[in-house]
Write an enzyme that holds these catalytic residues in place. Sequence first.
Site, PDB file in Angstrom:
ATOM      1  N   ASN A 107       0.821  -1.212   0.000  1.00  0.00           N
ATOM      2  CA  ASN A 107       0.000   0.000   0.000  1.00  0.00           C
ATOM      3  C   ASN A 107       0.853   1.259   0.000  1.00  0.00           C
ATOM      4  OD1 ASN A 107      -2.060  -1.809   0.182  1.00  0.00           O
ATOM      5  ND2 ASN A 107      -2.428  -1.493   2.370  1.00  0.00           N
ATOM      6  N   ILE A 108       0.292   2.292  -0.601  1.00  0.00           N
ATOM      7  CA  ILE A 108       1.022   3.575  -0.683  1.00  0.00           C
ATOM      8  C   ILE A 108       0.306   4.656   0.119  1.00  0.00           C
ATOM      9  CG2 ILE A 108       1.938   2.974  -2.963  1.00  0.00           C
ATOM     10  CD1 ILE A 108      -0.099   4.866  -4.226  1.00  0.00           C
ATOM     11  N   HIS A 130       5.890  -0.408  -2.706  1.00  0.00           N
ATOM     12  CA  HIS A 130       5.444   0.315  -3.905  1.00  0.00           C
ATOM     13  C   HIS A 130       5.474   1.828  -3.754  1.00  0.00           C
ATOM     14  CE1 HIS A 130       3.080  -3.578  -5.007  1.00  0.00           C
ATOM     15  NE2 HIS A 130       4.356  -3.653  -5.326  1.00  0.00           N
TER      16      HIS A 130
END
Length: 271
Positions: free
Chosen positions: A107-108, A124
């Site tokens: 997750n970002i 990521h």
Amino acid sequence: MNTTSRERFQSTLARSKKIAVLTGAGVSAESGIPTFRGAGGLWRRYEATSLASPEAWQRDPGLVWEFYNHRRERALGCSPNPAHRALVRLEDRFRDAGGAFTLITQNIDGLHERAGSRNVVRLHGSLWQVRCLSCARVTENREVPITPAFAGSGSPDPEAGDRRFTAAELPRCPCGGVLRPHVVWFGEPLDAGDIAAATAAVEGCDLLIVVGTSAVVYPAAGFVPMAKRQGARIAEVNVEPSAVTGLCDFVFTGSAGEILPSLLDVAPARA
Ligand code: BV8
Ligand code: ZN
């Protein structure tokens, strides 16, 4: 008396000295962040690589920024949910008992860090970091809209035609270079340091807990078979089967925010 899968998982967890967790978009679903591939998911309306790829950026950087600006806007009002907080408590308990704990996330959204997770490997990148295409500096950026031109632009509509944003309207670095989201797009390599950190976390781990991922994106999904090959026990928490459910020793079906707080509420066994 036959012990339930939950009891077997919890005794495995209590005896574990090295724990790794792999999370995906599902751990943030109850915070209001849309997932990618589930119902209403972000990628369902667009082909993933049509927006999160170097090709899309080359073709229309404004459309790509419209996509990320929209996600930043949506994420602004979102907070960590009980799933994020249960993982923080687990990390604290196991570290206090001298164990090793690593949270590997795809997750970002930054919600694990906001919840208080400390040892996080972000495979990521981050929705809240930008990278300059000229000087390569990576900086925190929480401007919403990213520049005035993107105010209220909403979610991108690929049918609305290309190039609705001029180069002058794109975010700029003090050096004058154009800023891009500091995330890993499809077709881009992950940071070697992140891969090394995640690999070290999985190597020799007693238990890998997989939460809220469809496990279709590589190399992130590859850490599950890697852990299996190393002899780790694997647990999955998901609302539906994923591509790695067949590798799991323990499968708990349901929402992470509902399942994790009690499932992980286990004291480490004294050495
Ligand atoms: C690489 C950042 C090599 C951006 C993301 C063809 C061309 C190019 C590449 C490839 C190709 N074919 C295969 C590849 C490799 C490609 C890949 O894996 N593609 C897949 C789609 C087949 N991988 C790459 O391109 C990677 N790079 O391979 O580089 C290379 C090497 C050297 C030199 C050059 C190149 C880069 C991959 C990273 C892409 N970036 N994100 C952004 O976010 O905008 S990936 C994106 O998907 C997100 O990061 C997301 O986290 C990730 C995975 O998705 P999930 O997290 O699993 O989310 P999803 O919606 O899918 O699933 C949610 C799950 O939660 C579901 O299972 C659902 O049931 C569950 N759930 C829902 N609610 C809940 C829940 N569970 C619990 N509780 C709930 N409440
Ligand atoms: Zn710069």
